[in-house]
Design a protein around this motif. Structure first.
Motif, PDB file in Angstrom:
ATOM      1  N   GLY A 240      -7.473 -23.133 120.500  1.00 43.29           N
ATOM      2  CA  GLY A 240      -7.417 -21.694 120.696  1.00 43.29           C
ATOM      3  C   GLY A 240      -6.243 -21.075 119.983  1.00 43.29           C
ATOM      4  O   GLY A 240      -5.308 -21.745 119.559  1.00 43.29           O
ATOM      5  N   ILE A 241      -6.256 -19.732 119.870  1.00 39.92           N
ATOM      6  CA  ILE A 241      -5.166 -19.048 119.200  1.00 39.92           C
ATOM      7  C   ILE A 241      -4.039 -18.714 120.170  1.00 39.92           C
ATOM      8  O   ILE A 241      -2.964 -18.328 119.742  1.00 39.92           O
ATOM      9  CB  ILE A 241      -5.671 -17.742 118.550  1.00 39.92           C
ATOM     10  N   VAL A 242      -4.292 -18.847 121.479  1.00 39.67           N
ATOM     11  CA  VAL A 242      -3.332 -18.371 122.465  1.00 39.67           C
ATOM     12  C   VAL A 242      -2.570 -19.541 123.050  1.00 39.67           C
ATOM     13  O   VAL A 242      -3.148 -20.506 123.521  1.00 39.67           O
ATOM     14  CB  VAL A 242      -4.034 -17.587 123.592  1.00 39.67           C
TER      15      VAL A 242
ATOM     16  N   VAL B 145       4.455  -6.511 116.072  1.00 39.36           N
ATOM     17  CA  VAL B 145       4.277  -5.494 117.107  1.00 39.36           C
ATOM     18  C   VAL B 145       3.210  -4.523 116.638  1.00 39.36           C
ATOM     19  O   VAL B 145       3.294  -3.985 115.527  1.00 39.36           O
ATOM     20  CB  VAL B 145       5.590  -4.749 117.404  1.00 39.36           C
ATOM     21  N   TYR B 146       2.221  -4.263 117.501  1.00 42.61           N
ATOM     22  CA  TYR B 146       1.111  -3.392 117.128  1.00 42.61           C
ATOM     23  C   TYR B 146       0.844  -2.367 118.218  1.00 42.61           C
ATOM     24  O   TYR B 146       0.840  -2.685 119.403  1.00 42.61           O
ATOM     25  CB  TYR B 146      -0.160  -4.212 116.894  1.00 42.61           C
ATOM     26  N   LYS B 147       0.637  -1.094 117.784  1.00 42.29           N
ATOM     27  CA  LYS B 147       0.179  -0.031 118.677  1.00 42.29           C
ATOM     28  C   LYS B 147      -0.691   0.889 117.854  1.00 42.29           C
ATOM     29  O   LYS B 147      -0.296   1.358 116.793  1.00 42.29           O
ATOM     30  CB  LYS B 147       1.376   0.729 119.260  1.00 42.29           C
ATOM     31  N   SER B 148      -1.893   1.144 118.331  1.00 44.91           N
ATOM     32  CA  SER B 148      -2.881   1.841 117.498  1.00 44.91           C
ATOM     33  C   SER B 148      -2.595   3.329 117.344  1.00 44.91           C
ATOM     34  O   SER B 148      -2.982   3.920 116.340  1.00 44.91           O
ATOM     35  CB  SER B 148      -4.282   1.654 118.088  1.00 44.91           C
TER      36      SER B 148
ATOM     37  N   ASN C 104       4.469 -17.758 116.355  1.00 47.52           N
ATOM     38  CA  ASN C 104       4.606 -16.330 116.111  1.00 47.52           C
ATOM     39  C   ASN C 104       4.465 -15.579 117.420  1.00 47.52           C
ATOM     40  O   ASN C 104       3.650 -15.936 118.272  1.00 47.52           O
ATOM     41  CB  ASN C 104       3.532 -15.839 115.127  1.00 47.52           C
ATOM     42  N   LEU C 105       5.245 -14.506 117.568  1.00 46.89           N
ATOM     43  CA  LEU C 105       5.221 -13.722 118.797  1.00 46.89           C
ATOM     44  C   LEU C 105       4.564 -12.382 118.524  1.00 46.89           C
ATOM     45  O   LEU C 105       5.005 -11.625 117.654  1.00 46.89           O
ATOM     46  CB  LEU C 105       6.642 -13.508 119.315  1.00 46.89           C
ATOM     47  N   GLY C 106       3.502 -12.113 119.227  1.00 45.00           N
ATOM     48  CA  GLY C 106       2.802 -10.845 119.069  1.00 45.00           C
ATOM     49  C   GLY C 106       2.930  -9.987 120.307  1.00 45.00           C
ATOM     50  O   GLY C 106       2.751 -10.461 121.424  1.00 45.00           O
ATOM     51  N   ILE C 107       3.256  -8.713 120.099  1.00 40.06           N
ATOM     52  CA  ILE C 107       3.275  -7.729 121.190  1.00 40.06           C
ATOM     53  C   ILE C 107       2.222  -6.689 120.840  1.00 40.06           C
ATOM     54  O   ILE C 107       2.310  -5.999 119.831  1.00 40.06           O
ATOM     55  CB  ILE C 107       4.657  -7.073 121.336  1.00 40.06           C
TER      56      ILE C 107
ATOM     57  N   GLN D 262      -3.209 -10.147 119.541  1.00 34.52           N
ATOM     58  CA  GLN D 262      -3.468 -11.546 119.836  1.00 34.52           C
ATOM     59  C   GLN D 262      -3.179 -12.456 118.649  1.00 34.52           C
ATOM     60  O   GLN D 262      -2.984 -13.660 118.816  1.00 34.52           O
ATOM     61  CB  GLN D 262      -4.942 -11.736 120.243  1.00 34.52           C
ATOM     62  N   THR D 263      -3.185 -11.897 117.443  1.00 31.07           N
ATOM     63  CA  THR D 263      -3.047 -12.712 116.230  1.00 31.07           C
ATOM     64  C   THR D 263      -1.784 -12.293 115.472  1.00 31.07           C
ATOM     65  O   THR D 263      -1.855 -11.544 114.494  1.00 31.07           O
ATOM     66  CB  THR D 263      -4.281 -12.550 115.340  1.00 31.07           C
TER      67      THR D 263
END
Length: 245
Positions: free
Chosen positions: A23-25, A57-60, A43-46, A49-50
């Motif tokens: 899995g990726i998690v 860091v992602y926010k739409s 890798n750390l994602g906030i 998931q990828t």
């Protein structure tokens, strides 16, 4: 090998621990179904998931990161290469943005709260763009140029450019003069839109119009040197006591 700690039925949050296999998690902290803190093979994602980098860091629909310091000292991001600090990005109580060079122990670039930009100075006061202890290079284009306009539009503009053969100072307005002066004088050299050149006058009546407003000096002088009046070829504008032509 997965462990899930459920947060209950209210907000739907849970902590999930996975063994790093297919899995990726690896580790996930999920809340409200649309946010998570996720470790993806180192890798750390906030908010994603990828994670594509060590920190992703992602926010739409908003800026994803905020850095805030509680006191009045500078808020900075430290930049290192091979264990050595190279510089900082940050802000202060007077600067909205600045770049600090650790090798020179100086602020190389700054944007103050009044919008002034400084390079080589941390206090650009008098101009929107100030370069201290250095110059400005414009390169790369076929005809590198600097364009000036007193308005936001393209009307009434002028250019300084160089095409490899000629240095050009051009007024692109049909009513604008080109003026070269010293000590705040505007009529030392004037080029009118019709091509006439005035020296000492801003209203030349011929192709070259040379005038001396004071009347104490010759208007036009050609000689070997300033002290060599014997070698005069032309001296026009003050007849007495000089009449050499």
């Amino acid at each position: 090998d997965t462990t899930v700690i459920d947060g209950g039925s209210g907000i739907g949050a849970y902590l999930q621990l996975n063994y790093a296999s297919g899995g990726i998690v690896n580790t996930k902290l999920l809340g409200n179904g649309d946010s998570w803190l996720n470790s993806n093979y180192g890798n750390l994602g906030i908010g994603t998931q990828t994670a594509a980098r060590k920190l992703h860091v992602y926010k739409s629909n908003a800026h994803p990161v905020m850095l805030e310091r509680g006191d009045t000292s500078n808020t900075i991001i430290e930049l290192k290469t091979n264990g050595t600090t190279r510089g900082y990005w940050g802000c202060s109580t007077t600067a909205n943005f600045m770049v600090y060079d650790n090798d020179t122990s100086d602020i190389n670039f700054i944007v103050n709260q009044d919008g002034n930009v400084g390079i080589g100075t941390d206090n650009p006061q008098h101009y929107k763009f100030q370069v201290q202890n250095g110059g400005i290079g414009v390169r790369g284009a076929a005809t590198p140029n600097i364009n000036f306009s007193p308005t936001d539009s393209n009307s009434g503009n002028a250019d300084i450019s160089f095409d490899g053969d000629d240095l050009k100072i051009i007024s692109n307005s049909s009513s604008a003069d080109i003026r070269i002066g010293a000590y705040s004088k505007l009529d030392h050299i004037v080029v009118r839109p019709n091509g006439k050149i005035g020296i000492g006058t801003d209203n030349p009546v011929s192709a070259l119009d040379v005038r001396d407003a004071s009347g104490s000096d010759p208007t036009f002088f050609v000689g070997h040197s300033e002290a060599d009046v014997i070698g005069e070829a032309i001296r026009i504008g003050r007849v007495a006591p000089y009449n050499t032509i």
